[in-house]
Design a protein around this motif. Structure first.
Motif, PDB file in Angstrom:
ATOM      1  N   ASN A 392      50.614 131.197  97.519  1.00 55.44           N
ATOM      2  CA  ASN A 392      51.125 130.870  96.189  1.00 55.44           C
ATOM      3  C   ASN A 392      52.375 131.654  95.813  1.00 55.44           C
ATOM      4  OD1 ASN A 392      49.140 128.948  95.721  1.00 55.44           O
ATOM      5  ND2 ASN A 392      49.086 129.527  93.556  1.00 55.44           N
ATOM      6  N   ASP A 442      50.249 139.095 100.781  1.00 52.32           N
ATOM      7  CA  ASP A 442      49.516 140.106 101.552  1.00 52.32           C
ATOM      8  C   ASP A 442      48.729 139.450 102.691  1.00 52.32           C
ATOM      9  OD1 ASP A 442      48.136 138.974  99.349  1.00 52.32           O
ATOM     10  OD2 ASP A 442      46.686 140.609  99.264  1.00 52.32           O
ATOM     11  N   GLY A 473      45.451 134.155  97.660  1.00 55.61           N
ATOM     12  CA  GLY A 473      45.560 133.605  96.312  1.00 55.61           C
ATOM     13  C   GLY A 473      45.461 132.086  96.229  1.00 55.61           C
TER      14      GLY A 473
HETATM   15  C1  LIG Z   1      47.510 129.971 109.595  1.00 55.81           C
HETATM   16  C2  LIG Z   1      46.914 129.588 108.279  1.00 55.81           C
HETATM   17  N1  LIG Z   1      45.645 129.966 107.992  1.00 55.81           N
HETATM   18  C3  LIG Z   1      45.095 129.636 106.798  1.00 55.81           C
HETATM   19  C4  LIG Z   1      45.787 128.901 105.887  1.00 55.81           C
HETATM   20  C5  LIG Z   1      45.144 128.525 104.540  1.00 55.81           C
HETATM   21  N2  LIG Z   1      45.818 129.260 103.478  1.00 55.81           N
HETATM   22  C6  LIG Z   1      46.854 128.727 102.794  1.00 55.81           C
HETATM   23  S1  LIG Z   1      47.512 129.782 101.695  1.00 55.81           S
HETATM   24  C7  LIG Z   1      46.370 130.961 102.060  1.00 55.81           C
HETATM   25  C8  LIG Z   1      46.381 132.271 101.346  1.00 55.81           C
HETATM   26  C9  LIG Z   1      47.689 132.982 101.453  1.00 55.81           C
HETATM   27  O1  LIG Z   1      47.517 134.279 100.978  1.00 55.81           O
HETATM   28  P1  LIG Z   1      48.740 135.202 100.643  1.00 55.81           P
HETATM   29  O2  LIG Z   1      49.701 135.218 101.760  1.00 55.81           O
HETATM   30  O3  LIG Z   1      48.214 136.519 100.216  1.00 55.81           O
HETATM   31  O4  LIG Z   1      49.475 134.446  99.456  1.00 55.81           O
HETATM   32  P2  LIG Z   1      48.963 134.226  97.940  1.00 55.81           P
HETATM   33  O5  LIG Z   1      48.454 132.826  97.889  1.00 55.81           O
HETATM   34  O6  LIG Z   1      47.949 135.241  97.636  1.00 55.81           O
HETATM   35  O7  LIG Z   1      50.203 134.390  97.126  1.00 55.81           O
HETATM   36  C10 LIG Z   1      45.496 130.526 103.060  1.00 55.81           C
HETATM   37  C11 LIG Z   1      44.387 131.353 103.610  1.00 55.81           C
HETATM   38  C12 LIG Z   1      47.097 128.506 106.253  1.00 55.81           C
HETATM   39  N3  LIG Z   1      47.862 127.754 105.444  1.00 55.81           N
HETATM   40  N4  LIG Z   1      47.632 128.895 107.430  1.00 55.81           N
END
Ligand SMILES: Cc1ncc(C[n+]2csc(CCOP(=O)(O)OP(=O)(O)O)c2C)c(N)n1
Ligand SMILES: [Mg+2]
Length: 552
Positions: A392, A442, A473
Motif C-alpha cells: 500500500n 517493510d 499492510g
Molecule cells: C511476492 C509476493 N508475495 C505476496 C504478495 C501479496 N502481497 C501484496 S502486498 C503485500 C504486503 C506488502 O507489505 P509492505 O511491503 O509492508 O507494504 P504495505 O502494504 O504495508 O505498505 C502482500 C503480502 C505479493 N504481491 N507478492
C-alpha cells in the motif's frame, strides 16, 4: 577475444552477448555454468557481471534493465533451485511485457530425463510464462540462439526468454561466427489506420487517450505529448506507467491503477471515444475489467495493440490494429490537429480534478506519506529514477509523486513484492549519473534486503526508502474490510532497519516525523554511495483518504 576456430560454446555465447552490447549482467554463481563464468572472465572490462545474493534479485535486476533500456536484461542462474528463484522475474517480464533473457544451467545433455541432480524440464516449467524456452543443443547454433533469444524478447509485445545451457555442451568447440547485433523491429501503423483513428477522434465529442504497454522510447513519448497537446486530449496512463507522459502536462489526468483518481474517473466516465495505445487493458487498470462497459466499447473503443492477441480479448473493440506504440505515436503526432476542439474545456475540468488529488491528505500517524512523496518530487532532479514493489505504500507514491520524464519509473505491473530494491540497484549501476530512489514497504523490503550488501559492494548510488508500518499492510486492509477485527498473518516483527542497513555497509537514518524527512533526504542526496531512510508510519493510515476500521 578468442579466435573463432578455438572458441568454446561458452565463449561464443558470451561473444554473442558482447555483440548485443550487453554491458551489465547479473548472476548468482553455479557449478552448472562454470564455463560461462570463465568466458565472462575474459570480457570483464566490457561486460560487468554483478554478483547477487539471491536469484530473484539477480533476475529482477535484469528485468529492470529491460524496462529501463528497452533491450533485454540478462541474468545467469544455476539449474534447478537457481531457476526456481529466478522465476518471479520471468513472471513479471511476462506481465509487464519487458524484454528479458534468462540463462539457466542444465544437467549434461546425456543425463536429461534421468531425474539428475537439480534437473528441471524448463519447457514444462516456463513454457506457460516465457515467450520462448530454448535449449542449446547444437554448438554450431550457439550464435543463432543468442540472436533468436534477443529478437524474441524485444519484438512485438516484448517478454521473457529462457535459454537452458546443458553443462557438457558449454565446453564443446564452436566454429560458428559471432552473433549479429539484433535491434527491435518497429511496426508502424498503415496509412489507412492513421486516417481512421484520427477521423474517429475528430468526430468524437469527448475523446480520451489511454496509454500503456512497453517498447516505448523518449522520442515516442515526446510525440505522444505533442499529439495530446495539439488535440487537447485528456490522457490516462496505465497502472505503473506514469512515466509515459509528463505528469505536469495539462493533458495528463491520472493513472488507471488499483485506485482511480478523480480526473481519470471523470474522463473515463464521460469519454465517448477512447483510443487505447499500447496498453492491453489489463485487470488492474480496468479494475477487474469493469471500468469500461463492453456494450459501449464495441462502438467507442479504438485499440492500437502491441500484438493481435490483445485485440478484442477483454473488451470488444470498435476498431483494432497492431502497431508499435512509439511508432504509432510519432505517426499520429505528425498530422495536423483539427481547427475545432470542442472538448477543450472538458479536458481542463478533468485536469483540475487531477490536480486536486495532489493536495496532501491528513493522517493519524507522525509521518505523512503524502507530504513525503511531494517532498521527494521537490528535491529530486527530473530525470531521477524511482522504483517500487508491491504494497500500500506504493499507492501513496503513485498518487503523490509526479513523473516528468520517460524512463523514470520502474515498478512491477505484476504486483511482485521485493522488486524495488533490486530494480534500484540495477538502475544505479546502469545509469550512475542519475539519482535513484528505491521505495519499499517493510514487507517488500525484507524480500530483497540481502542485496544491501550488493549495493554497498558496488557503491550503487541508491537511496532506499523503507516505509515501516509493521505490517503486510495491503493484506491487513483487505482483512479489515472482509474479516474485521480478525487480523491474521499480517502483523510484522521487523529487524532494526537502521542497524541492518549499517551492518550491511549502507549508512542509514530513521524518520519519525514528517518534518525530519526533508533533511534526511537532502543528506542522502549529498552522499556518493547508497543510503537508507526508514520512515516509521502508522498502519492505520493504510491508504490516502482511508483509515483502518478495526485497530488493535
Ligand atoms: C511476492 C509476493 N508475495 C505476496 C504478495 C501479496 N502481497 C501484496 S502486498 C503485500 C504486503 C506488502 O507489505 P509492505 O511491503 O509492508 O507494504 P504495505 O502494504 O504495508 O505498505 C502482500 C503480502 C505479493 N504481491 N507478492
Ligand atoms: Mg508494511
Amino acid at each position: 577475444m578468442t579466435e573463432s576456430s578455438q572458441r568454446t560454446v561458452a565463449q561464443a555465447l558470451v561473444a554473442g552477448l558482447c555483440a548485443q552490447r550487453v554491458t551489465l549482467a547479473f548472476a548468482v554463481a553455479g557449478e552448472s555454468y562454470l564455463a560461462v563464468l570463465d568466458a565472462l572472465f575474459d570480457v570483464r572490462d566490457q561486460l560487468r557481471l554483478i554478483t547477487c545474493r539471491h536469484e530473484a534479485n539477480a533476475a529482477n535486476m535484469a528485468e529492470a534493465t529491460g524496462k529501463l533500456t528497452g533491450r533485454p536484461g540478462v541474468c545467469f542462474v544455476t539449474r534447478g533451485p537457481g531457476a526456481c528463484h529466478a522465476s518471479i522475474a520471468i513472471h513479471t517480464a511476462q506481465q509487464d511485457a519487458t524484454p528479458l533473457v534468462v540463462f539457466v544451467g542444465q544437467v549434461a545433455s546425456t543425463d536429461v530425463g534421468r531425474d539428475a541432480f537439480q534437473e528441471i524440464d524448463y519447457q514444462a516449467m516456463f513454457g506457460a510464462v516465457a515467450k520462448g524456452v530454448f535449449t542449446l543443443v547444437d554448438p554450431a547454433r550457439t550464435s543463432t540462439l543468442v540472436e533468436t533469444a534477443f529478437d524474441m524478447a524485444m519484438s512485438g509485445r516484448p517478454g521473457p526468454v529462457v535459454v537452458s545451457l546443458p553443462e557438457d555442451i558449454l565446453e564443446a568447440p564452436c566454429a560458428a561466427p559471432i552473433a549479429r547485433r539484433i535491434d527491435r523491429v518497429e511496426v508502424p501503423l498503415q496509412e489507412a489506420a492513421v486516417r481512421t483513428v484520427l477521423q474517429r477522434l475528430c468526430d468524437a465529442k469527448r475523446p480520451l487517450l489511454w496509454i500503456g504497454g512497453s517498447g516505448w522510447s523518449a522520442i515516442g513519448v515526446a510525440a505522444l505529448e505533442r499529439f495530446a497537446r495539439a488535440w487537447h486530449l485528456p490522457v490516462v496512463s496505465a497502472f505503473r506507467r506514469k512515466d509515459l507522459f509528463a505528469n505536469s502536462h495539462l493533458s495528463y489526468v491520472g493513472e488507471a491503477g488499483f485506485v482511480l483518481g478523480q480526473g481519470a474517473k471523470q474522463a473515463l466516465a464521460e469519454a465517448d471515444v477512447i483510443l487505447a495505445l499500447g496498453t492491453g487493458l489489463g485487470d488492474v487498470e480496468t479494475a477487474g475489467y469493469t471500468r469500461l462497459d463492453p456494450t459501449r466499447t464495441a462502438s467507442s473503443l479504438l485499440h492500437i495493440a502491441m500484438r493481435g492477441l490483445d485485440l478484442n480479448r477483454v473488451f470488444p473493440v470498435s476498431y483494432g490494429v497492431i502497431a508499435s506504440p512509439a511508432s504509432a505515436a510519432l505517426q499520429l503526432a505528425d498530422r495536423p490537429a483539427p481547427q475545432r476542439l470542442p472538448w477543450q474545456s472538458w479536458t481542463r475540468q478533468c485536469r483540475a480534478l487531477y490536480e486536486q488529488d495532489l493536495l496532501p491528505v491528513a493522517v493519524t500517524g507522525h509521518v505523512n506519506l503524502s507530504e513525503v512523496f511531494l517532498e521527494l518530487r521537490r528535491q529530486l532532479p527530473a530525470d531521477s529514477i524511482v522504483t517500487n514493489g508491491a504494497g500500500n505504500y506504493a499507492a501513496w507514491l503513485h498518487r503523490f509523486f509526479e513523473h516528468g520524464q520517460y524512463g523514470t519509473q520502474l515498478a512491477p505491473q505484476s504486483g511482485a513484492m521485493g522488486y524495488g530494491v533490486p530494480a534500484g540497484i540495477a538502475a544505479a549501476l546502469l545509469q550512475p549519473t542519475r539519482r535513484v530512489v528505491a521505495v519499499s514497504g517493510d514487507g517488500c523490503f525484507m524480500m530483497a534486503a540481502q542485496e544491501l550488501v550488493t549495493a554497498a559492494a558496488y557503491q550503487a548510488r541508491v537511496i532506499f526508502l523503507v516505509v515501516n508500518n509493521q505490517s503486510f499492510g495491503t493484506i491487513r486492509m483487505h482483512q479489515d474490510h472482509r474479516f474485521p477485527g480478525r487480523t491474521m498473518a499480517t502483523d510484522l516483527v521487523n529487524p532494526d532497519f537502521v542497524a541492518l542497513s549499517e551492518a550491511s555497509g549502507v549508512s542509514a537514518t530513521r524518520v519519525l516525523k514528517t518534518d525530519e524527512f526533508s533533511y534526511a533526504l537532502r543528506d542522502a542526496l549529498a552522499a556518493d554511495g547508497p543510503r537508507l531512510i526508514e520512515l516509521v508510519t502508522s498502519v492505520n493510515d493504510i491508504a490516502p483518504d482511508r483509515q483502518l476500521q478495526s485497530r488493535h
